[in-house]
Design a protein around this motif. Structure first.
Motif, short mmCIF file in Angstrom:
data_model
loop_
_atom_site.label_atom_id
_atom_site.label_comp_id
_atom_site.label_asym_id
_atom_site.label_seq_id
_atom_site.Cartn_x
_atom_site.Cartn_y
_atom_site.Cartn_z
N CYS A 304 0.85 -1.20 0.00
CA CYS A 304 0.00 0.00 0.00
C CYS A 304 0.88 1.25 0.00
O CYS A 304 2.01 1.22 0.51
CB CYS A 304 -0.86 0.06 1.26
SG CYS A 304 -1.91 -1.37 1.49
N GLY A 305 0.34 2.33 -0.51
CA GLY A 305 0.98 3.65 -0.41
C GLY A 305 2.40 3.66 -0.95
O GLY A 305 2.70 3.16 -2.04
N THR A 306 3.28 4.26 -0.15
CA THR A 306 4.68 4.36 -0.55
C THR A 306 5.29 2.99 -0.83
O THR A 306 6.08 2.83 -1.77
CB THR A 306 5.46 5.08 0.57
OG1 THR A 306 5.11 6.47 0.52
CG2 THR A 306 6.95 4.96 0.41
N SER A 307 4.92 2.01 -0.04
CA SER A 307 5.47 0.66 -0.24
C SER A 307 5.05 0.10 -1.60
O SER A 307 5.79 -0.64 -2.26
CB SER A 307 5.02 -0.28 0.88
OG SER A 307 5.49 0.21 2.11
N SER A 351 6.11 -3.76 3.38
CA SER A 351 5.48 -2.91 4.40
C SER A 351 6.53 -2.37 5.35
O SER A 351 7.30 -3.14 5.91
CB SER A 351 4.43 -3.72 5.18
OG SER A 351 3.90 -2.96 6.23
N GLN A 352 6.57 -1.08 5.51
CA GLN A 352 7.47 -0.49 6.50
C GLN A 352 7.09 -0.98 7.89
O GLN A 352 7.92 -1.52 8.62
CB GLN A 352 7.36 1.05 6.44
CG GLN A 352 8.34 1.83 7.29
CD GLN A 352 8.08 1.82 8.79
OE1 GLN A 352 9.00 1.55 9.57
NE2 GLN A 352 6.85 2.06 9.21
N SER A 353 5.82 -0.80 8.25
CA SER A 353 5.37 -1.08 9.62
C SER A 353 5.24 -2.57 9.89
O SER A 353 5.35 -3.02 11.02
CB SER A 353 4.02 -0.43 9.86
OG SER A 353 3.06 -0.97 8.95
N THR A 356 0.23 -3.26 8.21
CA THR A 356 -0.86 -2.73 7.40
C THR A 356 -1.93 -3.81 7.17
O THR A 356 -1.64 -4.89 6.65
CB THR A 356 -0.30 -2.21 6.07
OG1 THR A 356 0.68 -1.22 6.41
CG2 THR A 356 -1.35 -1.60 5.19
N VAL A 402 5.43 10.48 9.81
CA VAL A 402 4.36 9.70 9.17
C VAL A 402 4.65 9.51 7.67
O VAL A 402 4.35 8.46 7.10
CB VAL A 402 2.99 10.37 9.44
CG1 VAL A 402 1.91 9.84 8.51
CG2 VAL A 402 2.59 10.13 10.90
N ALA A 403 5.24 10.51 7.05
CA ALA A 403 5.58 10.37 5.63
C ALA A 403 6.83 9.49 5.51
O ALA A 403 7.85 9.75 6.11
CB ALA A 403 5.85 11.74 5.03
N SER A 404 6.70 8.47 4.72
CA SER A 404 7.79 7.50 4.60
C SER A 404 8.90 8.04 3.69
O SER A 404 8.64 8.53 2.60
CB SER A 404 7.22 6.22 4.02
OG SER A 404 8.16 5.20 4.10
N GLN A 411 13.44 0.00 1.00
CA GLN A 411 12.64 -1.02 0.29
C GLN A 411 13.15 -1.18 -1.14
O GLN A 411 13.30 -2.29 -1.66
CB GLN A 411 11.17 -0.60 0.26
CG GLN A 411 10.49 -0.68 1.61
CD GLN A 411 9.15 0.07 1.65
OE1 GLN A 411 8.85 0.90 0.77
NE2 GLN A 411 8.35 -0.20 2.65
N LEU A 488 2.87 11.83 -3.85
CA LEU A 488 2.28 11.40 -2.57
C LEU A 488 2.90 12.17 -1.41
O LEU A 488 2.20 12.64 -0.51
CB LEU A 488 2.47 9.89 -2.38
CG LEU A 488 1.98 9.32 -1.04
CD1 LEU A 488 0.49 9.53 -0.85
CD2 LEU A 488 2.31 7.84 -0.91
N LYS A 489 4.24 12.34 -1.46
CA LYS A 489 4.91 13.06 -0.37
C LYS A 489 4.35 14.46 -0.27
O LYS A 489 4.04 14.95 0.80
CB LYS A 489 6.42 13.17 -0.62
CG LYS A 489 7.37 12.10 -0.24
CD LYS A 489 7.35 11.53 1.11
CE LYS A 489 6.18 10.63 1.36
NZ LYS A 489 6.39 9.22 1.31
N GLU A 492 0.61 14.52 0.99
CA GLU A 492 0.31 14.08 2.36
C GLU A 492 0.84 15.04 3.43
O GLU A 492 0.25 15.14 4.49
CB GLU A 492 0.76 12.64 2.62
CG GLU A 492 2.23 12.42 2.75
CD GLU A 492 2.59 10.95 3.04
OE1 GLU A 492 1.85 10.28 3.76
OE2 GLU A 492 3.64 10.50 2.54
N VAL A 609 -1.43 1.67 9.31
CA VAL A 609 -2.84 1.64 8.97
C VAL A 609 -3.36 0.23 9.25
O VAL A 609 -3.40 -0.63 8.37
CB VAL A 609 -3.07 2.08 7.51
CG1 VAL A 609 -4.56 2.18 7.20
CG2 VAL A 609 -2.42 3.44 7.29
C1 AGP Z 1 3.77 7.01 3.21
O1 AGP Z 1 4.31 8.27 3.25
C2 AGP Z 1 2.45 6.85 3.75
N1 AGP Z 1 2.32 7.43 5.02
C3 AGP Z 1 1.71 5.55 3.48
O2 AGP Z 1 1.37 5.58 2.14
C4 AGP Z 1 2.38 4.20 3.80
O3 AGP Z 1 3.42 3.97 2.92
C5 AGP Z 1 1.32 3.10 3.68
O4 AGP Z 1 0.33 3.31 4.64
C6 AGP Z 1 1.88 1.71 3.81
O5 AGP Z 1 2.44 1.50 5.07
P1 AGP Z 1 3.38 0.28 5.35
O6 AGP Z 1 4.58 0.41 4.49
O7 AGP Z 1 3.71 0.40 6.80
O8 AGP Z 1 2.62 -0.97 5.04
#
Ligand code: AGP
Length: 612
Positions: A304-307, A351-353, A356, A402-404, A411, A488-489, A492, A609
């Motif tokens: 999702c998103g940046t990933s 996924s960073q976190s 998700t 919050v912004a990746s 990644q 996106l950066k 957001e 998220v």
């Molecule tokens: C990135 O700047 C965002 N905040 C968002 O798009 C994020 O990359 C997305 O929610 C996915 O998160 P994740 O990498 O932790 O799964």
């Protein structure tokens, strides 16, 4: 979303919990609340807004208690308000709960509980759960642990919860399913948190609770059992996290610190994985699947998103070097289609976190259909690395803005390594080419450092565009996902409407938007699509658009037509995304700061998220 903290021990709980909530604020900042028990009195403080507002509100009140819990909220059910803030209490005022996740069947449960005389004081799904626990506690004449266990068997959805009972001030109950939870193990004390950051300064020993587990904590006792009542042996791990990683370290914002950390984070990501002199990539995390990888039909990337943007870069690299077809899917769409997946597929979840919800659901679905799942994740011990068959950590370190930023480049670095690894295994690349590429990759952190030197120039460009209402980002090839990420950066953190487009697609619609007020950021570095991008820049200029070009150092062509040029070091096309992303991150950062936006905690967003 939502951050939770709990403490039971010999110290005052308030300072530990409030500090923990500040660390977890990246997870949500719509409201915050804390519950403490002082001599069998349950005291609850809660406030809409950030943790600071809660702190101000509670000042001067009785904040005594060596058992407590706190919550920072990203609103799902019920508007951000004092009454919808956690903790929530039972009708008798004795029990209280904090919750991260969503109770999906809350409406049915609420109806039933209302018929049994319960009255509700909030619009949240969470409050239903504490009433249900109260009801079971009362009717079953059991202890709190059993009441929580039985209640959780009745709920569907995701949760990480902590429950306190003012009549039992020596125990905390915690449980999780689908939302993260870490228990810190001290001497005569325990800590609970959504991630390890609130715990690190008190103990390095932690237990990651698994899904469907429930923990019973006293000051000197810990019992973990599954919801089916089977007692578990806790697995205590040592944290590698360092406290300084969680601080701004002299930067104005975490985002800026994280942008500047990228030479280090990319180097950490490469460490021990590349051997340029030998032309060898080693990925121990996925090594045991090497035979399978040689014969796969395709790779599906979900994120999702940046990933997801990193996944698109991965598609270019993996197809280019290993000749394996790649599809990149939004996890949220993929999970609700009926995609054709077989045991011959490899799914890479990014996924960073590692939390998700949509990405996790996509993994579960692909797993059920027999695919092999690899994870690319930043947070060690998060849920996604536990769901996957194998994976590669990005080692970017905690990303708090919050912004990746650094997570994205890490990644992309891992995906570059996977592309080269697959090519090496499949023999689709010569050893001499690999030596050349790996030698250059080894040098990319230094080139990122050089790219960062344009900061002042970028800030001055930001000043010119801080009042823009729209912005277009264009790129071709792997410059296209970079354009998407740049857009996106900007949107957001600065709330400027921005769109990323493949440069050649502009003439199929977005060109209508271009006038003398429209800034167009173009990735125009010297690579295979350079000439084509120059034509696209001319199309923009012919319509009086303002061009901000990201160019290769020493470029003369683009400089003749663009209004502003930001140089990045020359590099092989494979490494363009790692370098071209840097000025776009800085541009968004400066524009957002100049507009007075909260760059680390943009409105309506949360870092993890965990709801769909
Ligand atoms: C990135 O700047 C965002 N905040 C968002 O798009 C994020 O990359 C997305 O929610 C996915 O998160 P994740 O990498 O932790 O799964």
């Amino acid at each position: 979303m939502c951050g939770i903290v709990g403490y039971i021990g010999f110290r005052e709980a308030w300072p530990i919990v409030i500090k923990g909530l500040k660390r977890l604020e990246y997870r949500g900042y719509d409201s915050a609340g804390i519950a403490l028990i002082d001599n069998n009195d349950l005291n609850i403080y809660k406030k809409a807004g950030k943790v600071k507002e809660l702190e101000d509100f509670a000042e001067g009140q009785n904040l005594t208690g060596t058992i407590g819990m706190g919550h920072t909220r990203w609103a799902t059910h019920g508007a951000p308000s004092d009454r919808n803030s956690h903790p929530h209490t039972s009708n008798n005022g004795r029990l209280s709960i904090i919750h991260n996740g969503i109770i999906e069947n809350y409406a049915i449960l609420k109806d039933e509980l209302e018929q049994r005389g319960h009255t509700f004081n909030s619009d949240t799904d969470t409050e239903v759960l504490i009433h249900l626990i109260e009801e079971i506690y009362k009717n079953e004449k059991t202890d709190l642990l059993e009441a929580v266990r039985l209640a959780l068997k009745e709920v569907s959805g995701a949760y990480a919860i902590v429950v306190m009972d003012q009549d039992n001030p020596d125990e905390l109950i915690a449980a999780r399913k689908g939302s993260p939870m870490v228990i810190g193990v001290g001497q005569g004390e325990y800590f609970i948190a959504s991630d390890a950051t609130p715990i690190i300064e008190y103990t390095k020993n932690v237990i990651y609770l698994n899904d469907n587990e429930i923990a019973f904590l006293k000051r000197d006792e810990l019992l973990i059992k599954r919801l089916d009542n089977v007692v578990q042996t806790p697995y205590v791990q040592e944290l590698e996290l360092k406290l300084e990683m969680l601080e701004k370290g002299g930067y104005d914002h975490f985002m800026l610190k994280e942008i500047y950390e990228q030479p280090r984070s990319i180097r950490d990501c490469l460490r021990g994985r590349i051997y340029p002199e030998e032309g060898k990539v080693q990925l121990s995390g996925i090594k045991e699947f090497v035979d399978k990888l040689k014969n796969i039909d395709r790779i599906i990337i979900v994120a999702c998103g940046t990933s997801w943007h990193a996944g698109l870069v991965g598609e270019y690299l993996i197809e280019e070097y290993s000749r394996i077809p790649v599809e990149v899917e939004y996890a949220s769409e993929f999970r609700y289609r009926n995609p054709i997946i077989t045991e011959k597929d490899v799914v890479i979840a990014i996924s960073q976190s590692g939390e998700t919800a949509d990405t996790m659901a996509a993994i579960e679905m692909a797993k059920e259909k027999g695919a092999t799942i690899f994870g690319i994740c930043n947070v060690v011990g998060a849920s996604i690395p536990r769901l996957t068959h194998a994976g590669v950590y990005t080692h970017a370190g905690p990303e708090i803005g919050v912004a990746s930023t650094k997570a994205f480049t890490a990644q992309v670095t891992v995906l570059t390594l996977i592309a080269f690894y697959l090519a090496q295994q499949k023999g689709t690349i010569t050893n001499s080419k690999l030596i050349e590429l790996l030698t250059e990759l080894d040098n990319i952190p230094d080139k990122v450092q050089i790219a960062l030197q344009s900061n002042d120039l970028i800030k001055s460009i930001g000043e010119k565009f801080k009042d823009s209402r729209n912005c277009l980002f264009l790129g071709r090839g792997s410059g296209f996902p970079v354009a998407l990420e740049g857009a996106l950066k900007l949107k957001e953190i600065s709330y400027i409407h921005a769109e990323g487009y493949p440069a050649a697609e502009m003439k199929h619609g977005p060109i209508a938007l271009i006038d003398e007020e429209m800034p167009v950021v173009v990735i125009a570095t010297k690579n295979s699509s350079y000439e084509k991008v120059i034509s696209n820049i001319q199309e923009v200029k012919a319509r009086k658009g303002i061009v901000i070009a990201i160019v290769t150092e020493g470029d003369t062509e683009v400089k003749k037509m663009a209004d502003y040029c930001i140089e990045i070091p020359d590099a092989a096309e494979a490494f363009l995304p790692l370098l071209a992303t840097i000025p776009l991150q800085l541009l968004s950062y400066h524009i957002a700061v100049l507009r007075g936006c909260n760059v680390d905690q943009p409105r309506n967003l949360a870092k993890s998220v965990t709801v769909e």
